[in-house]
Design a protein around this motif. Structure first.
Motif, PDB file in Angstrom:
ATOM      1  N   PRO A   1      74.530  23.191  76.736  1.00 63.61           N
ATOM      2  CA  PRO A   1      73.025  23.843  76.953  1.00 63.61           C
ATOM      3  C   PRO A   1      71.976  23.300  76.179  1.00 63.61           C
ATOM      4  CG  PRO A   1      75.090  25.678  77.203  1.00 63.61           C
ATOM      5  CD  PRO A   1      75.485  24.266  76.666  1.00 63.61           C
ATOM      6  N   MET A   2      70.891  22.870  76.789  1.00 59.85           N
ATOM      7  CA  MET A   2      69.683  22.557  75.973  1.00 59.85           C
ATOM      8  C   MET A   2      68.518  22.778  76.597  1.00 59.85           C
ATOM      9  SD  MET A   2      68.965  18.292  76.100  1.00 59.85           S
ATOM     10  CE  MET A   2      68.955  18.033  77.746  1.00 59.85           C
ATOM     11  N   VAL A   3      67.377  23.082  75.819  1.00 65.26           N
ATOM     12  CA  VAL A   3      66.068  23.486  76.286  1.00 65.26           C
ATOM     13  C   VAL A   3      65.148  22.594  75.690  1.00 65.26           C
ATOM     14  CG1 VAL A   3      66.471  25.962  76.371  1.00 65.26           C
ATOM     15  CG2 VAL A   3      65.761  24.986  74.230  1.00 65.26           C
ATOM     16  N   GLU A   4      64.149  22.126  76.384  1.00 64.57           N
ATOM     17  CA  GLU A   4      63.114  21.090  76.025  1.00 64.57           C
ATOM     18  C   GLU A   4      62.435  21.726  74.811  1.00 64.57           C
ATOM     19  OE1 GLU A   4      58.765  19.559  77.350  1.00 64.57           O
ATOM     20  OE2 GLU A   4      60.481  19.626  78.926  1.00 64.57           O
ATOM     21  N   ALA A   5      62.374  20.676  73.962  1.00 61.24           N
ATOM     22  CA  ALA A   5      61.503  20.919  72.536  1.00 61.24           C
ATOM     23  C   ALA A   5      60.103  20.174  72.594  1.00 61.24           C
ATOM     24  CB  ALA A   5      62.381  20.533  71.550  1.00 61.24           C
ATOM     25  N   GLY A   6      59.878  19.499  73.516  1.00 66.17           N
ATOM     26  CA  GLY A   6      58.584  18.822  73.423  1.00 66.17           C
ATOM     27  C   GLY A   6      58.738  17.358  73.759  1.00 66.17           C
ATOM     28  N   ALA A   7      57.389  16.907  73.855  1.00 65.76           N
ATOM     29  CA  ALA A   7      57.194  15.411  73.900  1.00 65.76           C
ATOM     30  C   ALA A   7      55.761  14.849  73.529  1.00 65.76           C
ATOM     31  CB  ALA A   7      57.138  15.170  75.603  1.00 65.76           C
ATOM     32  N   GLU A   8      55.721  13.987  72.825  1.00 70.50           N
ATOM     33  CA  GLU A   8      54.637  13.517  72.223  1.00 70.50           C
ATOM     34  C   GLU A   8      54.045  12.198  72.844  1.00 70.50           C
ATOM     35  OE1 GLU A   8      53.061  15.319  70.259  1.00 70.50           O
ATOM     36  OE2 GLU A   8      54.256  16.819  69.719  1.00 70.50           O
ATOM     37  N   ASP A   9      52.792  12.318  72.842  1.00 70.67           N
ATOM     38  CA  ASP A   9      52.097  10.675  73.218  1.00 70.67           C
ATOM     39  C   ASP A   9      51.686  10.209  72.180  1.00 70.67           C
ATOM     40  OD1 ASP A   9      50.930   8.719  74.958  1.00 70.67           O
ATOM     41  OD2 ASP A   9      49.015   9.964  75.529  1.00 70.67           O
ATOM     42  N   TYR A  10      52.521   9.517  71.225  1.00 73.06           N
ATOM     43  CA  TYR A  10      52.046   8.680  69.979  1.00 73.06           C
ATOM     44  C   TYR A  10      51.246   7.628  70.685  1.00 73.06           C
ATOM     45  CZ  TYR A  10      55.547  11.546  67.531  1.00 73.06           C
ATOM     46  OH  TYR A  10      56.164  12.663  67.119  1.00 73.06           O
ATOM     47  N   ALA A  11      49.963   7.388  69.796  1.00 76.30           N
ATOM     48  CA  ALA A  11      49.161   6.238  70.013  1.00 76.30           C
ATOM     49  C   ALA A  11      48.368   6.570  71.221  1.00 76.30           C
ATOM     50  CB  ALA A  11      49.840   5.034  69.895  1.00 76.30           C
ATOM     51  N   ASN A  12      48.437   7.783  71.767  1.00 73.28           N
ATOM     52  CA  ASN A  12      47.457   8.105  72.936  1.00 73.28           C
ATOM     53  C   ASN A  12      47.649   6.869  74.074  1.00 73.28           C
ATOM     54  OD1 ASN A  12      46.526  10.613  71.772  1.00 73.28           O
ATOM     55  ND2 ASN A  12      45.562   9.396  70.548  1.00 73.28           N
ATOM     56  N   LEU A  13      48.526   6.515  74.296  1.00 72.03           N
ATOM     57  CA  LEU A  13      49.049   5.474  75.308  1.00 72.03           C
ATOM     58  C   LEU A  13      48.844   6.107  76.750  1.00 72.03           C
ATOM     59  CD1 LEU A  13      51.288   3.258  73.520  1.00 72.03           C
ATOM     60  CD2 LEU A  13      48.977   2.997  73.704  1.00 72.03           C
ATOM     61  N   GLY A  14      49.389   7.305  76.934  1.00 74.81           N
ATOM     62  CA  GLY A  14      49.305   7.931  78.081  1.00 74.81           C
ATOM     63  C   GLY A  14      50.816   7.364  78.838  1.00 74.81           C
ATOM     64  N   HIS A  15      51.565   7.106  77.913  1.00 77.60           N
ATOM     65  CA  HIS A  15      53.065   6.579  78.529  1.00 77.60           C
ATOM     66  C   HIS A  15      54.079   7.839  78.192  1.00 77.60           C
ATOM     67  CE1 HIS A  15      51.769   2.442  77.480  1.00 77.60           C
ATOM     68  NE2 HIS A  15      50.936   2.752  78.449  1.00 77.60           N
ATOM     69  N   ALA A  16      55.104   7.502  78.984  1.00 75.17           N
ATOM     70  CA  ALA A  16      56.197   8.662  78.889  1.00 75.17           C
ATOM     71  C   ALA A  16      57.461   7.727  77.885  1.00 75.17           C
ATOM     72  CB  ALA A  16      56.828   8.912  80.148  1.00 75.17           C
TER      73      ALA A  16
END
Length: 262
Positions: free
Chosen positions: A75-90
């Motif tokens: 079992p796992m829950v999402e802990a976030g996602a960051e857009d480092y350098a503001n590239l708009g990339h996944a």
């Protein structure tokens, strides 16, 4: 609780669904982190993976490029996602397992072909991305965490087939190696793979351009497993599944494994 984790740049999860399933069946890691999925999240082929026991997924995707996903039997829950350098990339996704461990899955920009940000925008984006990672870990020191992924840097001399020949090649230049070391140092990240396998040449990527990649063996260790000091001592069993580079319709990367007894 013991669990095994694997990280793999799959170079299109939809195109290579069958070898992802092969890895899940044959190696059965409890947690599988994929990079360069090249798919919107809603089109990631989950049905076969769920049937193999991977009933939990967190992901960020985009059409045709980038994309990161974590599949878990635990079992796992999402802990976030960051857009480092503001590239708009996944390029980043994090998930917290039921044992409290947070797994960060990264796909750091490759950086193009020229190691000069003045003439190559992609190289500048790569350095900016790494600097943002460093600053984030400085601001919020990670604890009980694992960082994995295609970091697109082979830091050590024995992480590449020829140190001197690759010093000016993107992925092994001194400026990149220094930037990655700053990320590692500020987060106090322990290189689990090299703790377990401290000596000798070790690669996780071999170019498609090599007619016989296995015989030529001109590889680089671009894929990494790190852990924070509070759990790094529980890690063992690190390995690179080199054979996967030779599977049908392979990725140019091989999966990297580590086991944690927590």
């Amino acid at each position: 609780m013991a669990f095994t984790l694997a990280t793999w740049n799959i170079n299109s999860v939809r195109l290579r669904e069958d070898i992802v399933a092969q890895l899940m069946r044959d190696e059965a890691p409890d947690v599988l982190c994929l990079q360069e999925c090249k798919s919107p999240v809603e089109k990631i082929p989950q049905e076969q993976f769920q049937a193999l026991g991977y009933t939990h997924m967190v992901a960020r995707g985009q059409k045709g490029y980038n994309g990161v996903a974590i599949f878990s039997k635990i079992p796992m829950v999402e802990a976030g996602a960051e857009d480092y350098a503001n590239l708009g990339h996944a390029r980043h996704i994090a998930g917290t397992l039921e044992n409290g461990v947070t797994v960060h899955n990264f796909y750091v920009p490759a950086g193009g072909d020229v190691a000069d940000r003045e003439v190559n925008e992609k190289f500048g984006q790569k350095l900016d991305y790494l600097n943002d990672m460093r600053d984030a870990f400085h601001k919020n020191a990670p604890q009980k965490s694992i960082l994995v992924g295609d970091l697109n840097i082979a830091p050590r001399e024995d992480d590449v087939w020829d140190h001197k020949k690759l010093l000016k090649v993107v992925s092994h230049t001194p400026v990149e190696v220094e930037a990655l070391a700053e990320v590692q140092d500020v987060g106090r990240w322990v290189d689990v793979t090299r703790t377990d396998i401290p000596y000798g040449k070790l690669y996780s990527w071999w170019s498609y351009r090599a007619r016989d990649w296995d015989a030529a063996d001109k590889g680089r260790r671009l894929d990494h497993v790190w852990a924070t000091p509070d759990i790094a001592g529980a890690a063992h069993g690190s390995r690179v599944l080199r054979d996967a580079r030779g599977w049908e319709k392979p990725s140019d990367h091989a999966p990297v494994f580590a086991t944690f007894d927590l």
